[in-house]
Design a protein around this motif. Structure first.
Motif, PDB file in Angstrom:
ATOM      1  N   LEU A 126       8.841  22.247  11.615  1.00  0.00           N
ATOM      2  CA  LEU A 126       8.170  20.944  11.681  1.00  0.00           C
ATOM      3  C   LEU A 126       8.331  20.301  13.045  1.00  0.00           C
ATOM      4  O   LEU A 126       9.351  20.470  13.711  1.00  0.00           O
ATOM      5  N   ARG A 127       7.321  19.545  13.462  1.00  0.00           N
ATOM      6  CA  ARG A 127       7.390  18.666  14.630  1.00  0.00           C
ATOM      7  C   ARG A 127       6.939  17.291  14.154  1.00  0.00           C
ATOM      8  O   ARG A 127       5.786  16.908  14.303  1.00  0.00           O
ATOM      9  N   GLU A 128       7.860  16.577  13.527  1.00  0.00           N
ATOM     10  CA  GLU A 128       7.500  15.321  12.879  1.00  0.00           C
ATOM     11  C   GLU A 128       7.009  14.277  13.875  1.00  0.00           C
ATOM     12  O   GLU A 128       6.239  13.381  13.514  1.00  0.00           O
ATOM     13  N   ASP A 129       7.433  14.377  15.152  1.00  0.00           N
ATOM     14  CA  ASP A 129       6.943  13.432  16.155  1.00  0.00           C
ATOM     15  C   ASP A 129       5.443  13.607  16.376  1.00  0.00           C
ATOM     16  O   ASP A 129       4.715  12.627  16.573  1.00  0.00           O
ATOM     17  N   LEU A 130       4.955  14.854  16.325  1.00  0.00           N
ATOM     18  CA  LEU A 130       3.527  15.089  16.489  1.00  0.00           C
ATOM     19  C   LEU A 130       2.753  14.536  15.298  1.00  0.00           C
ATOM     20  O   LEU A 130       1.675  13.953  15.467  1.00  0.00           O
ATOM     21  N   CYS A 131       3.279  14.720  14.094  1.00  0.00           N
ATOM     22  CA  CYS A 131       2.619  14.158  12.911  1.00  0.00           C
ATOM     23  C   CYS A 131       2.548  12.635  13.008  1.00  0.00           C
ATOM     24  O   CYS A 131       1.501  12.035  12.704  1.00  0.00           O
ATOM     25  N   ALA A 132       3.644  12.018  13.431  1.00  0.00           N
ATOM     26  CA  ALA A 132       3.660  10.560  13.560  1.00  0.00           C
ATOM     27  C   ALA A 132       2.670  10.100  14.620  1.00  0.00           C
ATOM     28  O   ALA A 132       1.975   9.088  14.446  1.00  0.00           O
ATOM     29  N   ASP A 133       2.587  10.826  15.741  1.00  0.00           N
ATOM     30  CA  ASP A 133       1.634  10.464  16.792  1.00  0.00           C
ATOM     31  C   ASP A 133       0.202  10.575  16.289  1.00  0.00           C
ATOM     32  O   ASP A 133      -0.640   9.727  16.588  1.00  0.00           O
ATOM     33  N   ALA A 134      -0.101  11.638  15.546  1.00  0.00           N
ATOM     34  CA  ALA A 134      -1.461  11.824  15.035  1.00  0.00           C
ATOM     35  C   ALA A 134      -1.837  10.685  14.089  1.00  0.00           C
ATOM     36  O   ALA A 134      -2.957  10.162  14.151  1.00  0.00           O
ATOM     37  N   ILE A 135      -0.909  10.282  13.238  1.00  0.00           N
ATOM     38  CA  ILE A 135      -1.188   9.173  12.320  1.00  0.00           C
ATOM     39  C   ILE A 135      -1.349   7.869  13.090  1.00  0.00           C
ATOM     40  O   ILE A 135      -2.260   7.072  12.817  1.00  0.00           O
ATOM     41  N   ARG A 136      -0.481   7.641  14.067  1.00  0.00           N
ATOM     42  CA  ARG A 136      -0.574   6.408  14.871  1.00  0.00           C
ATOM     43  C   ARG A 136      -1.918   6.323  15.584  1.00  0.00           C
ATOM     44  O   ARG A 136      -2.585   5.279  15.561  1.00  0.00           O
ATOM     45  N   LEU A 137      -2.329   7.413  16.216  1.00  0.00           N
ATOM     46  CA  LEU A 137      -3.612   7.414  16.906  1.00  0.00           C
ATOM     47  C   LEU A 137      -4.770   7.340  15.919  1.00  0.00           C
ATOM     48  O   LEU A 137      -5.808   6.738  16.204  1.00  0.00           O
ATOM     49  N   GLY A 138      -4.601   7.950  14.739  1.00  0.00           N
ATOM     50  CA  GLY A 138      -5.629   7.844  13.704  1.00  0.00           C
ATOM     51  C   GLY A 138      -5.803   6.411  13.242  1.00  0.00           C
ATOM     52  O   GLY A 138      -6.931   5.950  13.007  1.00  0.00           O
ATOM     53  N   GLU A 139      -4.705   5.684  13.122  1.00  0.00           N
ATOM     54  CA  GLU A 139      -4.794   4.271  12.738  1.00  0.00           C
ATOM     55  C   GLU A 139      -5.457   3.449  13.837  1.00  0.00           C
ATOM     56  O   GLU A 139      -6.250   2.539  13.555  1.00  0.00           O
ATOM     57  N   LEU A 140      -5.128   3.766  15.105  1.00  0.00           N
ATOM     58  CA  LEU A 140      -5.811   3.098  16.217  1.00  0.00           C
ATOM     59  C   LEU A 140      -7.308   3.384  16.201  1.00  0.00           C
ATOM     60  O   LEU A 140      -8.135   2.493  16.441  1.00  0.00           O
ATOM     61  N   LEU A 141      -7.652   4.642  15.917  1.00  0.00           N
ATOM     62  CA  LEU A 141      -9.060   5.026  15.876  1.00  0.00           C
ATOM     63  C   LEU A 141      -9.776   4.285  14.749  1.00  0.00           C
ATOM     64  O   LEU A 141     -10.882   3.767  14.940  1.00  0.00           O
ATOM     65  N   ALA A 142      -9.148   4.220  13.579  1.00  0.00           N
ATOM     66  CA  ALA A 142      -9.766   3.543  12.437  1.00  0.00           C
ATOM     67  C   ALA A 142      -9.926   2.048  12.683  1.00  0.00           C
ATOM     68  O   ALA A 142     -10.796   1.411  12.071  1.00  0.00           O
ATOM     69  N   ALA A 143      -9.103   1.487  13.569  1.00  0.00           N
ATOM     70  CA  ALA A 143      -9.194   0.059  13.867  1.00  0.00           C
ATOM     71  C   ALA A 143     -10.358  -0.280  14.787  1.00  0.00           C
ATOM     72  O   ALA A 143     -10.717  -1.457  14.925  1.00  0.00           O
ATOM     73  N   GLN A 144     -10.960   0.739  15.426  1.00  0.00           N
ATOM     74  CA  GLN A 144     -12.127   0.505  16.282  1.00  0.00           C
ATOM     75  C   GLN A 144     -13.370   0.427  15.387  1.00  0.00           C
ATOM     76  O   GLN A 144     -13.654   1.365  14.644  1.00  0.00           O
ATOM     77  N   PRO A 145     -14.125  -0.670  15.443  1.00  0.00           N
ATOM     78  CA  PRO A 145     -15.272  -0.814  14.531  1.00  0.00           C
ATOM     79  C   PRO A 145     -16.246   0.354  14.589  1.00  0.00           C
ATOM     80  O   PRO A 145     -16.719   0.818  13.543  1.00  0.00           O
ATOM     81  N   PHE A 146     -16.516   0.877  15.783  1.00  0.00           N
ATOM     82  CA  PHE A 146     -17.492   1.960  15.893  1.00  0.00           C
ATOM     83  C   PHE A 146     -16.938   3.288  15.370  1.00  0.00           C
ATOM     84  O   PHE A 146     -17.699   4.221  15.113  1.00  0.00           O
ATOM     85  N   ALA A 147     -15.610   3.387  15.234  1.00  0.00           N
ATOM     86  CA  ALA A 147     -14.993   4.648  14.804  1.00  0.00           C
ATOM     87  C   ALA A 147     -14.450   4.589  13.384  1.00  0.00           C
ATOM     88  O   ALA A 147     -13.974   5.592  12.871  1.00  0.00           O
ATOM     89  N   SER A 148     -14.524   3.426  12.760  1.00  0.00           N
ATOM     90  CA  SER A 148     -13.991   3.287  11.395  1.00  0.00           C
ATOM     91  C   SER A 148     -14.989   3.851  10.401  1.00  0.00           C
ATOM     92  O   SER A 148     -15.512   3.151   9.538  1.00  0.00           O
ATOM     93  N   GLN A 149     -15.244   5.137  10.546  1.00  0.00           N
ATOM     94  CA  GLN A 149     -16.200   5.840   9.701  1.00  0.00           C
ATOM     95  C   GLN A 149     -15.495   6.376   8.460  1.00  0.00           C
ATOM     96  O   GLN A 149     -14.272   6.518   8.442  1.00  0.00           O
ATOM     97  N   PRO A 150     -16.251   6.711   7.415  1.00  0.00           N
ATOM     98  CA  PRO A 150     -15.620   7.341   6.250  1.00  0.00           C
ATOM     99  C   PRO A 150     -14.818   8.584   6.620  1.00  0.00           C
ATOM    100  O   PRO A 150     -13.739   8.823   6.057  1.00  0.00           O
ATOM    101  N   GLU A 151     -15.312   9.384   7.590  1.00  0.00           N
ATOM    102  CA  GLU A 151     -14.592  10.589   7.996  1.00  0.00           C
ATOM    103  C   GLU A 151     -13.236  10.249   8.615  1.00  0.00           C
ATOM    104  O   GLU A 151     -12.258  10.979   8.395  1.00  0.00           O
ATOM    105  N   THR A 152     -13.175   9.164   9.392  1.00  0.00           N
ATOM    106  CA  THR A 152     -11.904   8.761   9.989  1.00  0.00           C
ATOM    107  C   THR A 152     -10.904   8.374   8.910  1.00  0.00           C
ATOM    108  O   THR A 152      -9.726   8.745   8.965  1.00  0.00           O
TER     109      THR A 152
END
Length: 421
Positions: free
Chosen positions: A207-233
């Motif tokens: 496991l590389r739990e830091d990478l998983c945490a980074d992916a989730i953090r960036l995913g949350e940032l992405l979902a917070a962008q109105p143009f990127a808050s798509q169902p797929e995100t």
């Protein structure tokens, strides 16, 4: 500390330096950050870790950039422009408090992901460049993600950097309507980043739990962008959260692999499961069902099952059928074969593996042979099971995987075969 800096801070620092230098100087930003991290490895064991490691690395990167500028004819006459850029970046690090500086770098990292996903680059090149520049992936890890080879990935990265230089791409992003087509590549990069953390390509641990945490953090940032808050995100974020909930139980206290049936479900992170369910519900607003929706639904079936025996395998098999119809990749077909074996028996799973599309491309993939060995053992053919498990052991890259397979081989030798396979 060094591993954390290479894997997490390197991408962030490259992003913020590239924002100052411009993407046409991406290679310079990568080089100076890499050199600074190398110097940290040589210096810190003797001097201790500085109070502000990020600022120290930026200062070292600045000095390295200036050294390169003095030595290279390419940068002749440009030091006067380069120096203020680096000084501005360094001053920002010195002036800012920790949380504020972290936010600034995070924003720069997300911005740089969209730069790397420029529509002038082929989709695979967009994702490969993002993984290399922002996620700290080496060519071997990127090649594993794409089922390719290191030489091909190196060429792809070189061409991508050349495009950014020749096209004079900047970090000034276009209107949000023009950014929307880039979201899919950013999603795929986050998906692969999480997968590398969930099951590492190389290194001493699974496991590389830091990478998983980074992916989730960036995913949350992405979902917070109105143009990127798509169902797929939202579906991607749900998938990552469901899988992250199981991270504490994927290995035992000694680092040995625990398969899903042996995991202590009481230790699964219920908070992450609830967040995953909320995001999965939010992802249901669109007209289409994506790969991320189907994978998140499969992960939800596992996360919500009270026990391994109570897992809704027919439902999971149906979802894999839908996923395979959308993405006929051999990896998806292999996962479907596992679900089919849980529903229809080992023989059904083995027949599915034998006839699955692209099977030959997985001959060097140890999990193909590990799954086949497990199913042959269930089917009552110890000789074929051992042959497959030993081949899996030969191909496994991680020591923890080889240890796991060694135990499986020992169990296969000792275990009585079923009387009526």
């Amino acid at each position: 500390m060094v591993d954390h800096l290479f894997r997490r801070e390197a991408g962030r620092l490259v992003a913020i330096l590239t924002r100052r230098f411009g993407p046409q100087h991406l290679h310079l930003a990568e080089d100076v950050v890499q050199d600074a991290l190398g110097k940290a490895m040589q210096t810190w064991p003797f001097t201790g870790v500085p109070a502000s490691p990020t600022a120290w690395i930026l200062q070292t990167a600045r000095n390295r950039a200036l050294d390169q500028g003095r030595r290279s004819r390419l940068w002749e006459g440009k030091q006067a422009v380069l120096l203020p850029m680096v000084e501005d970046c360094l001053d920002s690090a010195r002036r800012s408090q920790g949380p504020h500086f972290e936010d600034e770098i995070s924003d720069s990292q997300l911005r740089m992901m969209f730069v790397c996903c420029h529509p002038g680059l082929a989709p695979d090149a967009q994702v490969a460049l993002t993984l290399k520049v922002l996620c700290g992936f080496g060519e071997r890890e990127i090649a594993a993600a794409f089922l390719s080879n290191e030489a091909a990935i190196a060429k792809r990265l070189t061409r991508a950097r050349q495009f950014l230089r020749d096209a004079r791409v900047t970090t000034d992003l276009p209107r949000t309507s023009e950014l929307a087509p880039r979201v899919a590549a950013v999603q795929q990069a986050l998906y692969l980043l999480f997968n590398e953390g969930y099951k590492a390509t190389e290194g001493p641990t699974l496991l590389r739990e830091d990478l998983c945490a980074d992916a989730i953090r960036l995913g949350e940032l992405l979902a917070a962008q109105p143009f990127a808050s798509q169902p797929e995100t939202r579906a991607l974020l749900a998938l990552m959260l469901f899988n992250a909930a199981r991270l504490p139980t994927r290995t035992d206290d000694g680092g040995l692999i625990l398969t899903l049936s042996r995991q202590d479900r009481s230790r699964w992170d219920q908070g992450k499961i609830r967040q995953g369910l909320a995001n999965l519900a939010a992802s249901g607003t669109g007209p289409t069902v994506s790969q991320y929706h189907l994978e998140a639904a499969i992960a939800a079936c596992h996360a919500l099952a009270p026990s391994d025996a109570e897992t809704d395998w027919p439902r999971i098999l149906g979802l894999y059928d839908d996923l395979l119809a959308r993405d006929a990749s051999p990896v998806v077909a292999l996962n479907r074969a596992v679900a089919l074996a849980r529903v229809g028996g080992a023989g059904a799973g083995l027949r599915a593996i034998e006839t699955m599309p692209g099977r030959d491309t997985l001959e060097g993939y140890h999990l193909l042979h590990a799954v086949t060995g497990h199913l042959w053992l269930e089917a009552g053919d110890r000789a074929k099971a051992l042959k497959s498990l030993r081949r899996a052991h030969e191909l496994a890259k991680l020591e923890v995987e080889r240890d796991h397979l060694s135990r499986r081989i020992a169990d296969a030798l000792a275990k009585p075969l079923p009387a009526n396979p």
